[in-house]
Motif scaffolding. Structure first.
Motif, short mmCIF file in Angstrom:
data_model
loop_
_atom_site.label_atom_id
_atom_site.label_comp_id
_atom_site.label_asym_id
_atom_site.label_seq_id
_atom_site.Cartn_x
_atom_site.Cartn_y
_atom_site.Cartn_z
N LEU A 1 -85.39 -7.44 -28.61
CA LEU A 1 -86.01 -6.15 -28.88
C LEU A 1 -84.97 -5.04 -28.92
O LEU A 1 -84.98 -4.19 -29.82
CB LEU A 1 -87.05 -5.85 -27.81
CG LEU A 1 -88.36 -6.65 -27.87
CD1 LEU A 1 -89.13 -6.54 -26.56
CD2 LEU A 1 -89.22 -6.18 -29.04
N THR B 1 -92.27 -2.01 -24.55
CA THR B 1 -91.19 -2.82 -23.97
C THR B 1 -90.93 -2.50 -22.50
O THR B 1 -90.87 -3.42 -21.67
CB THR B 1 -89.90 -2.69 -24.80
OG1 THR B 1 -90.12 -3.20 -26.10
CG2 THR B 1 -88.77 -3.47 -24.15
N TYR C 1 -81.76 -4.12 -21.55
CA TYR C 1 -82.36 -3.60 -22.78
C TYR C 1 -81.42 -2.60 -23.45
O TYR C 1 -81.22 -2.63 -24.67
CB TYR C 1 -83.70 -2.94 -22.45
CG TYR C 1 -84.42 -2.34 -23.64
CD1 TYR C 1 -84.83 -3.14 -24.69
CD2 TYR C 1 -84.72 -0.98 -23.69
CE1 TYR C 1 -85.51 -2.60 -25.78
CE2 TYR C 1 -85.39 -0.43 -24.76
CZ TYR C 1 -85.79 -1.24 -25.81
OH TYR C 1 -86.45 -0.71 -26.88
#
Length: 455
Positions: free
Chosen positions: A19, A120, A140
């Protein structure tokens, strides 16, 4: 049980990497492609800004619907649908060489990414173990910066052929990978379909089932007595994180480097990529240290380094030369942002609200963040041209100093705290439970002493 928990964290880390890489690549690829799209279509400075600003408009629209989708249909399913739609639009975007088509498809891509941006951090907060939550949140950001670096390197590799279409198609490839890896993880344990009687401990007595869509008056509730403190904090945090200039530096770094006096594709595409590599290493280092040093200390150090970076850029443009100092300034700014704000605003936004309002709370942080992003995307290049680098970076440096003061004054240390304890802090007048006579939580014992779980 501990083994199962570590395995879940590893699978989650893989999803987070995919992601983040997709978001980073798509957010930066236009910085390189814009050089050739501008030449191909003869774009003005304002029209170049719209290539970035249209995506931000889509991001804002996506964040407005993300909370209801994630609460009604589940976090994982929402991510899958958003990533699949993103894949299709990203494949179609480069097909037509026309500004209106590019702006329209970039807007639609922004909608999909807006949904992903909201969901997310919620997916991380509700799926990761308490010991790994901070590290996976930082991971992330590491993956996002890796995506940015990849975008610049792909642009450089295709620069001689001027094939901006292949640059943009890279977003479709990464989004397809996201869809594939999401099949390896289950829905978060805290989400329940609307109408389900079962509730998580964090929301017992909250007055609505977990997973319910945002109720009428949710905005009033978030600014009510119970949630006002955390809402005001995340709104200001989101705005400060962006208005310091990160999107401008990321989207227009080739133009900034050109104005310092550098020429050639290597200088304007590879040098910004190398600077982003330094930011990636800083974010990676932060993933190892954030659960030891704490969120607040990490934010303060990172924001201070950003301010030093702006100061060096001011010196560069004020002196009318010394381009090496300018590159060091960009380096400091990238390192500071990626180790601080870039890594931790998502963690703070996701931790501050209980299950029922977590998606709405993350949206509350993203909206001012994206508003600042839009302003920078649309007007930074114009300001740099009209006002010059000295005035532009002096202004951004002043804002960064204000951001540091805000973090010093208002950011709490949430390291090692359970979500329930963090909620009690915000809802109890910014006081930790032990200050009201409750026992202090045990110190954090890291699940992986040698580092974060690797995908």
């Amino acid at each position: 049980m501990a083994t199962d928990e570590r395995a879940r964290d590893r699978r989650l880390a893989l999803v987070v990497v995919a992601l983040g890489a997709t978001y980073g690549y798509d957010g930066a690829v236009m910085a390189g492609a814009q050089l050739f799209v501008t030449e191909r279509l003869g774009l003005s400075t304002t029209e170049q800004g719209t290539l970035h600003a249209s995506t931000i408009v889509g991001l804002i629209l996506g964040t407005l619907v993300a909370a209801r989708l994630a609460d009604a249909y589940g976090r994982r399913r929402t991510l899958v649908v958003a990533a699949a739609g993103f894949t299709v639009v990203a494949a179609l975007s480069p097909v037509v060489a026309h500004l209106v088509w590019l702006d329209a498809t970039r807007l639609l891509l922004g909608v999909g990414m807006g949904v992903i941006l909201v969901v997310t951090p919620i997916f991380i907060a509700e799926s990761a173990s308490a010991a790994a939550r901070g590290r996976i949140g930082v991971l992330y950001q590491v993956a996002t910066v890796a995506g940015v670096v990849s975008a610049f390197l792909v642009a450089y590799g295709l620069a001689e052929s001027r094939n901006w279409r292949l640059m943009l198609w890279g977003s479709a490839v990464l989004a397809a990978v996201v869809v594939a890896v999401l099949t390896s993880v289950p829905e978060t344990p805290r989400w329940r379909p609307a109408g389900t009687a079962r509730r998580s401990p964090a929301t017992v007595g909250a007055g609505a089932p977990v997973g319910a869509g945002a109720p009428v008056g949710v905005l009033r509730e978030m600014f009510g007595a119970r949630y006002r403190s955390v809402t005001l904090f995340v709104v200001a945090l989101g705005f400060f994180a962006q208005i310091t200039g990160v999107s401008a530096v990321g989207s227009f770094s080739p133009r900034i480097v050109q104005r310092m006096g550098y020429e050639g594709y290597f200088a304007i595409l590879v040098v910004p990529a190398l600077i982003q590599v330094a930011g990636l290493l800083a974010a990676l280092a932060s993933s190892f240290t954030v659960d030891r040093l704490g969120r607040r200390a990490t934010l303060l150090v990172g924001t201070g380094v950003m301010a030093v970076g702006h100061a060096l850029l001011v010196v560069t443009f004020a002196a009318g030369g010394t381009p090496v100092v300018g590159l060091v300034g960009l380096l400091f700014f990238s390192v500071g942002f990626n180790s601080g704000f870039g890594a931790l605003i998502w963690v703070y936004a996701a931790e501050g609200y209980d299950d029922r309002l977590r998606t709405a709370g993350t949206t509350m942080m993203l909206l001012p963040n994206l508003l600042a992003n839009f302003l920078l995307a649309q007007f930074f290049l114009t300001a740099l041209t009209a006002l010059g680098g000295t005035a532009t970076f002096t202004l951004l440096g002043g804002v960064t100093v204000l951001a540091w003061i805000f973090v010093l004054r208002y950011a709490p240390e949430t390291r090692g705290r359970s979500l329930e304890a963090i909620h009690a802090y915000w809802q109890g007048g910014r006081r930790w439970p032990e200050q009201a006579g409750e026992p202090r939580p045990e110190p954090v014992v890291l699940a992986h002493p040698s580092g974060p779980p690797r995908p």
